[in-house]
Design an enzyme around this catalytic site. Sequence first.
Site, PDB file in Angstrom:
ATOM      1  N   ASP A 127       0.849  -1.189   0.000  1.00  0.00           N
ATOM      2  CA  ASP A 127       0.000   0.000   0.000  1.00  0.00           C
ATOM      3  C   ASP A 127       0.884   1.239   0.000  1.00  0.00           C
ATOM      4  O   ASP A 127       1.794   1.370   0.835  1.00  0.00           O
ATOM      5  CB  ASP A 127      -0.898   0.000   1.241  1.00  0.00           C
ATOM      6  CG  ASP A 127      -2.023   1.024   1.125  1.00  0.00           C
ATOM      7  OD1 ASP A 127      -2.423   1.337   0.002  1.00  0.00           O
ATOM      8  OD2 ASP A 127      -2.486   1.504   2.172  1.00  0.00           O
ATOM      9  N   HIS A 134      -3.727  14.099   1.089  1.00  0.00           N
ATOM     10  CA  HIS A 134      -3.913  13.172   2.211  1.00  0.00           C
ATOM     11  C   HIS A 134      -2.685  13.153   3.113  1.00  0.00           C
ATOM     12  O   HIS A 134      -2.808  13.246   4.347  1.00  0.00           O
ATOM     13  CB  HIS A 134      -4.187  11.763   1.685  1.00  0.00           C
ATOM     14  CG  HIS A 134      -4.235  10.727   2.767  1.00  0.00           C
ATOM     15  ND1 HIS A 134      -5.249  10.673   3.702  1.00  0.00           N
ATOM     16  CD2 HIS A 134      -3.378   9.708   3.075  1.00  0.00           C
ATOM     17  CE1 HIS A 134      -5.022   9.665   4.535  1.00  0.00           C
ATOM     18  NE2 HIS A 134      -3.899   9.068   4.176  1.00  0.00           N
ATOM     19  N   GLU A 203     -10.104   3.999   4.148  1.00  0.00           N
ATOM     20  CA  GLU A 203      -9.210   4.685   3.221  1.00  0.00           C
ATOM     21  C   GLU A 203      -9.697   4.379   1.806  1.00  0.00           C
ATOM     22  O   GLU A 203      -9.738   3.225   1.386  1.00  0.00           O
ATOM     23  CB  GLU A 203      -7.750   4.256   3.418  1.00  0.00           C
ATOM     24  CG  GLU A 203      -7.177   4.749   4.744  1.00  0.00           C
ATOM     25  CD  GLU A 203      -5.663   4.742   4.781  1.00  0.00           C
ATOM     26  OE1 GLU A 203      -5.051   4.047   3.945  1.00  0.00           O
ATOM     27  OE2 GLU A 203      -5.093   5.424   5.652  1.00  0.00           O
ATOM     28  N   GLU A 205      -9.244   4.041  -1.873  1.00  0.00           N
ATOM     29  CA  GLU A 205      -8.040   3.810  -2.664  1.00  0.00           C
ATOM     30  C   GLU A 205      -8.360   3.141  -3.996  1.00  0.00           C
ATOM     31  O   GLU A 205      -9.434   2.563  -4.184  1.00  0.00           O
ATOM     32  CB  GLU A 205      -7.050   2.936  -1.891  1.00  0.00           C
ATOM     33  CG  GLU A 205      -6.678   3.488  -0.516  1.00  0.00           C
ATOM     34  CD  GLU A 205      -5.461   2.838   0.073  1.00  0.00           C
ATOM     35  OE1 GLU A 205      -4.634   2.279  -0.698  1.00  0.00           O
ATOM     36  OE2 GLU A 205      -5.305   2.885   1.307  1.00  0.00           O
ATOM     37  N   ASP A 237      -8.786   0.317   2.460  1.00  0.00           N
ATOM     38  CA  ASP A 237      -7.771  -0.126   3.417  1.00  0.00           C
ATOM     39  C   ASP A 237      -8.203   0.309   4.810  1.00  0.00           C
ATOM     40  O   ASP A 237      -7.787   1.365   5.305  1.00  0.00           O
ATOM     41  CB  ASP A 237      -6.406   0.461   3.044  1.00  0.00           C
ATOM     42  CG  ASP A 237      -5.279  -0.141   3.859  1.00  0.00           C
ATOM     43  OD1 ASP A 237      -5.331  -1.346   4.127  1.00  0.00           O
ATOM     44  OD2 ASP A 237      -4.346   0.597   4.216  1.00  0.00           O
ATOM     45  N   ARG A 241      -7.047   3.878  13.658  1.00  0.00           N
ATOM     46  CA  ARG A 241      -6.158   5.028  13.812  1.00  0.00           C
ATOM     47  C   ARG A 241      -5.514   5.099  15.197  1.00  0.00           C
ATOM     48  O   ARG A 241      -4.384   5.582  15.322  1.00  0.00           O
ATOM     49  CB  ARG A 241      -6.933   6.322  13.529  1.00  0.00           C
ATOM     50  CG  ARG A 241      -7.499   6.427  12.136  1.00  0.00           C
ATOM     51  CD  ARG A 241      -6.432   6.363  11.071  1.00  0.00           C
ATOM     52  NE  ARG A 241      -6.998   6.647   9.746  1.00  0.00           N
ATOM     53  CZ  ARG A 241      -6.316   6.560   8.614  1.00  0.00           C
ATOM     54  NH1 ARG A 241      -5.052   6.175   8.645  1.00  0.00           N
ATOM     55  NH2 ARG A 241      -6.903   6.823   7.457  1.00  0.00           N
ATOM     56  N   GLN A 244      -2.793   2.511  15.132  1.00  0.00           N
ATOM     57  CA  GLN A 244      -1.768   3.001  14.208  1.00  0.00           C
ATOM     58  C   GLN A 244      -0.924   4.101  14.834  1.00  0.00           C
ATOM     59  O   GLN A 244       0.309   4.109  14.703  1.00  0.00           O
ATOM     60  CB  GLN A 244      -2.432   3.515  12.931  1.00  0.00           C
ATOM     61  CG  GLN A 244      -1.475   4.105  11.907  1.00  0.00           C
ATOM     62  CD  GLN A 244      -2.197   4.746  10.732  1.00  0.00           C
ATOM     63  OE1 GLN A 244      -3.428   4.711  10.652  1.00  0.00           O
ATOM     64  NE2 GLN A 244      -1.446   5.335   9.824  1.00  0.00           N
ATOM     65  N   LYS A 257      -3.457  -1.764  10.397  1.00  0.00           N
ATOM     66  CA  LYS A 257      -3.845  -1.897   8.990  1.00  0.00           C
ATOM     67  C   LYS A 257      -4.096  -3.344   8.569  1.00  0.00           C
ATOM     68  O   LYS A 257      -4.829  -3.586   7.602  1.00  0.00           O
ATOM     69  CB  LYS A 257      -2.725  -1.350   8.096  1.00  0.00           C
ATOM     70  CG  LYS A 257      -2.416   0.124   8.288  1.00  0.00           C
ATOM     71  CD  LYS A 257      -3.376   0.972   7.505  1.00  0.00           C
ATOM     72  CE  LYS A 257      -2.901   2.412   7.423  1.00  0.00           C
ATOM     73  NZ  LYS A 257      -3.788   3.235   6.598  1.00  0.00           N
ATOM     74  N   THR A 261      -8.548  -5.624   4.441  1.00  0.00           N
ATOM     75  CA  THR A 261      -8.541  -4.728   3.285  1.00  0.00           C
ATOM     76  C   THR A 261      -9.590  -5.263   2.322  1.00  0.00           C
ATOM     77  O   THR A 261      -9.533  -6.427   1.926  1.00  0.00           O
ATOM     78  CB  THR A 261      -7.162  -4.706   2.600  1.00  0.00           C
ATOM     79  OG1 THR A 261      -6.177  -4.253   3.526  1.00  0.00           O
ATOM     80  CG2 THR A 261      -7.177  -3.795   1.382  1.00  0.00           C
ATOM     81  N   GLU A 362      -9.627  12.498   8.073  1.00  0.00           N
ATOM     82  CA  GLU A 362      -9.541  13.832   7.493  1.00  0.00           C
ATOM     83  C   GLU A 362     -10.882  14.562   7.545  1.00  0.00           C
ATOM     84  O   GLU A 362     -10.925  15.759   7.827  1.00  0.00           O
ATOM     85  CB  GLU A 362      -9.065  13.741   6.047  1.00  0.00           C
ATOM     86  CG  GLU A 362      -7.669  13.187   5.877  1.00  0.00           C
ATOM     87  CD  GLU A 362      -7.395  12.859   4.428  1.00  0.00           C
ATOM     88  OE1 GLU A 362      -6.933  13.758   3.690  1.00  0.00           O
ATOM     89  OE2 GLU A 362      -7.667  11.713   4.018  1.00  0.00           O
TER      90      GLU A 362
END
Length: 415
Positions: A127, A134, A203, A205, A237, A241, A244, A257, A261, A362
């Site tokens: 990834d 971002h 996420e 993607e 993904d 948080r 992480q 993560k 996925t 975000e």
Amino acid sequence: MSPESTHPAPTWVEGAAGSLWDVDNLPYGVFGPRDSDEPARVGVRVGDLVLDLAPVAAAEMLEVAHVFEAPSLNPLLSLGRGSWSAVRQWAVSLLTDEAARGLVEPHLLPVAEVELQLPFQVADYVDFYCSLEHASNVGRIFRPDDEPLKPNWRHLPVGYHGRAGTVVVSGTGVRRPCGQRLTPGADGPPQPSYGPSTRLDIETELGFVVGAPTAIGERVGTAGFADHVFGVLPLNDWSARDIQAWEYVPLGPFLGKSFATSVAGWVTPLEALDAARVDLPGQQPEPLDYLRVGPGAGYDIDFEVLLDGETVARPPYASMYWSPAQMLAHLTVNGASLRAGDLFASGTVSGAERGQRGSLLELSWGGTEPFTAGGRERTFLEDGDTVTLRATAPGARGGRIALGEVTGTILPATG
């Protein structure tokens, strides 16, 4: 097999012409009829139907007919670019030539009556982190007192190795992960504790499916991208948080993560995106020689993020800083080999405006600025939430084509 023109002839398939699934699309998937013990096999989507390729290829005695009987796209992926193009041209011909209708029509199945499987066996998963917007947003949220971008970011596509075994097809439930995260201390600074993630995120993607392999020590330059990448699919993904944030220094993402996925069940061939090619927004400083690309290295793909059925963001892939050809070149520049079924992803797609941000991190600015969905304020994912990613791109016939959507519902943590 007749060559496919820039503007394919109209299809005879009822309801497909002018749709998001016209013959300038024709994504591949692996399917089986619902409530049936029939083995899964390879098909292409046209309109709201799936063409079962195996019996048609057998009837026409195609040399590659056996690859459509497999419960995975991997045998097709291994054939390489020449065969991919020939198979696509053959499928277009079948669906546009009235003379083929008698052979093909009995093998068209309604999409609603089939169940999609994971379309390919994932060999490795990498990834990347290729959106300037971002990466800058995350830097400001996670490191408010530091520069948003690390010094290397504009010089190479930053990435990490994910976990191939937890890549799942759209519709698979996503279990809330547990792990270590910082929690407020009773008489001092935050302390690590164990438990379910409380800051579960998405996420948005674009994933790239590798076909043609390489040997260890072989490099793939940016010009070789189309020789090795079979197609694309939307990818989510999922990210914890809080886990992480505690684990990622100094080696990057790990348990935050690797739990899941999600990918779409349809893989859009790279050739279907020829009309979506656009220039990159611009790269400063100029990349090193092995990362240089010419015009048309980007893709004009518009994403839509839905939370429980409500659109909360529309991220534009055309804004991505690093191109997929540069991702692949960097992935292999040290001699790392490719295998059929390798998957690499773009990283979160985000634009310059708030409504274009491809993650809840975000959209809620780290949980400090809630956004509205379902008539109430939201930050991170709750149990029972369903997230759907959709995407469309310009097609060869002048309209738009759809990429397969990817959906997942959050299940409560266990243990």
